[in-house]
Design an enzyme around this catalytic site. Structure first.
Site, PDB file in Angstrom:
ATOM      1  CG  HIS A  84      -0.387   0.555   2.451  1.00  6.02           C
ATOM      2  ND1 HIS A  84      -0.409   1.897   2.753  1.00  6.02           N
ATOM      3  CD2 HIS A  84       0.234  -0.048   3.480  1.00  6.02           C
ATOM      4  CE1 HIS A  84       0.193   2.091   3.933  1.00  6.02           C
ATOM      5  NE2 HIS A  84       0.583   0.918   4.378  1.00  6.02           N
ATOM      6  CB  CYS A  85       1.446   3.990  -1.807  1.00  7.66           C
ATOM      7  SG  CYS A  85       0.117   4.090  -3.031  1.00  7.66           S
ATOM      8  CD  GLN A  86      -1.105   9.500   1.970  1.00 11.26           C
ATOM      9  OE1 GLN A  86      -0.201   8.991   2.620  1.00 11.26           O
ATOM     10  NE2 GLN A  86      -2.118  10.114   2.551  1.00 11.26           N
ATOM     11  N   GLY A  88      -2.764   4.519  -3.630  1.00 12.27           N
ATOM     12  CA  GLY A  88      -2.930   3.336  -4.461  1.00 12.27           C
ATOM     13  C   GLY A  88      -1.995   3.164  -5.639  1.00 12.27           C
ATOM     14  CE1 TYR A 113      -1.807   5.858   8.101  1.00  8.13           C
ATOM     15  CE2 TYR A 113      -1.772   8.110   7.277  1.00  8.13           C
ATOM     16  CZ  TYR A 113      -1.814   7.226   8.328  1.00  8.13           C
ATOM     17  OH  TYR A 113      -1.881   7.683   9.620  1.00  8.13           O
TER      18      TYR A 113
END
Length: 122
Positions: A84-86, A88, A113
């Site tokens: 995961h990132c901020q 997608g 996130y």
């Protein structure tokens, strides 16, 4: 599925991630944001491997990965390897980098996130 119908990459949702966090002992959640982003907040239980390092870090031998991250390196067929990132996009890129390394069950938490922090703040 993401992208076109031929894409092998699978996204997961917030409820799916919550269920894995609560019930999967084999879950490895990898946050591919920068260290600076992670320092501002993270999903509990995640480890940080910036997206540009995913390939080299997943190529580490088992002992080196364990020593560096404090968790076992996932086997190639790990059913619950989630990136995961901020929001997608980098998580999807990390998932795409993991597949050719043999991690063909890796998935991306599309909400990232941003979604996690919004839903968990309620």
């Amino acid at each position: 599925m993401t992208g076109d119908d031929c894409s092998p990459y699978i996204d997961i949702s917030y409820p799916e991630l919550k269920a894995l966090l609560e019930g999967s002992p084999s879950l490895l959640l990898i946050d591919v944001r920068s260290k600076e982003e992670v320092d501002r907040g993270k999903i509990p239980g995640s480890i940080n491997i910036p997206v540009d390092s995913v390939e080299s870090e997943l190529a580490l031998d088992t002992a080196s990965f364990q020593a560096k991250y404090g968790v076992p390196k996932p086997p190639a067929d790990a059913p619950d390897l989630i990136f995961h990132c901020q929001m997608g996009r980098r998580g999807a890129a990390a998932t795409q980098k993991a597949w050719p390394l043999g991690f063909n069950k890796a998935r991306n938490y599309v909400g990232g996130y941003k979604e996690w922090s919004e839903k968990e703040a309620k």
